[in-house]
Motif scaffolding. Sequence first.
Motif, mmCIF file in Angstrom:
data_model
loop_
_atom_site.group_PDB
_atom_site.id
_atom_site.type_symbol
_atom_site.label_atom_id
_atom_site.label_comp_id
_atom_site.label_asym_id
_atom_site.label_seq_id
_atom_site.Cartn_x
_atom_site.Cartn_y
_atom_site.Cartn_z
ATOM 1 N N ARG A 56 74.687 102.131 110.514
ATOM 2 C CA ARG A 56 74.857 102.300 111.958
ATOM 3 C C ARG A 56 74.653 103.772 112.326
ATOM 4 O O ARG A 56 75.317 104.652 111.765
ATOM 5 N N PRO A 57 73.747 104.071 113.259
ATOM 6 C CA PRO A 57 73.567 105.472 113.680
ATOM 7 C C PRO A 57 74.812 105.998 114.387
ATOM 8 O O PRO A 57 75.561 105.236 115.009
ATOM 9 N N HIS A 59 74.656 107.927 116.971
ATOM 10 C CA HIS A 59 74.264 107.691 118.363
ATOM 11 C C HIS A 59 73.116 106.682 118.362
ATOM 12 O O HIS A 59 72.055 106.959 117.796
ATOM 13 N N ILE A 60 73.361 105.536 118.963
ATOM 14 C CA ILE A 60 72.363 104.467 118.957
ATOM 15 C C ILE A 60 71.404 104.658 120.120
ATOM 16 O O ILE A 60 71.795 104.604 121.284
ATOM 17 N N LEU A 63 69.348 99.515 120.767
ATOM 18 C CA LEU A 63 70.017 98.379 120.148
ATOM 19 C C LEU A 63 69.100 97.176 120.242
ATOM 20 O O LEU A 63 68.705 96.762 121.334
ATOM 21 N N GLN A 112 67.723 103.764 110.542
ATOM 22 C CA GLN A 112 68.929 104.389 111.090
ATOM 23 C C GLN A 112 68.625 105.738 111.734
ATOM 24 O O GLN A 112 69.072 106.024 112.852
ATOM 25 N N GLY A 115 67.380 106.011 115.167
ATOM 26 C CA GLY A 115 68.294 105.632 116.240
ATOM 27 C C GLY A 115 68.315 104.160 116.551
ATOM 28 O O GLY A 115 68.877 103.740 117.570
ATOM 29 N N PHE A 117 69.440 100.191 115.863
ATOM 30 C CA PHE A 117 70.514 99.390 115.273
ATOM 31 C C PHE A 117 70.289 97.944 115.674
ATOM 32 O O PHE A 117 69.996 97.644 116.828
ATOM 33 N N LEU A 155 79.329 100.335 120.679
ATOM 34 C CA LEU A 155 77.969 100.698 120.290
ATOM 35 C C LEU A 155 77.343 101.694 121.261
ATOM 36 O O LEU A 155 76.670 102.635 120.853
ATOM 37 N N PRO A 157 74.649 101.945 123.343
ATOM 38 C CA PRO A 157 73.248 102.342 123.163
ATOM 39 C C PRO A 157 72.647 102.868 124.459
ATOM 40 O O PRO A 157 73.184 102.658 125.549
#
Length: 215
Positions: A56-57, A59-60, A63, A112, A115, A117, A155, A157
């Motif tokens: 999991r990044p 900062h996403i 998504l 990852q 960025g 996910f 999350l 995103p």
Amino acid sequence: MQEAISVHLQSPRQYNTFGKMNTGATALRCDGCGQAASAAHTARRLQRLQWTTRYRPVHIHTLLLGSFSPVEERDFLYSPKGEFHGEAALLLNALEITAPGKTPDAVQGEFQRAGFFLTYVLECPVEPEDTRTTVIASLLAEQLPIAAARIRRSLKPKRVILVTKALEPILDNIMRSELGCPIVMDDGKPFELDSGALNNAVGRLREAPGLREAG
């Protein structure tokens, strides 16, 4: 920072041996998908959560939201075996991440760092007795509020891209869910990566707005 993994089982409901409701047996429901939570089901969910959380990044950027986790481990992007068949291969192709000659960790790490996910409304595969379209649609509708809350609160995103056709029955619900970011689709519909991308969904996903800004 990796997200803490926890599994909570929903309140007991009455099911028969196939996970259907009746008045003769009691089972718990998996809060990741709403299906009956057998020991094997729960163990598989925990294992996949562990694999997924590792990549999991912090900062996403984007998504990628699917309907339900694939049955086959080789189709599951975060599997350490890294066979990358089916949905996993299509996603990597669309995102122009090459797998041949690389370790699974290298491929997943590249995903990852860009960025990206991948997650699902139903975090588990659909059990064999629940594969009818109407049953899947009902499970998706019931689970969407939980998935939407996780997207908003955890999350966070910058954008969400819908990547499986099976999300179509709940598309209106998704659009009303206030995910806190733009939702990217394929001309008003989810990208159909669960149908073998026979309609060039991979190519169109590659050109999705904002996708090249990742990283």
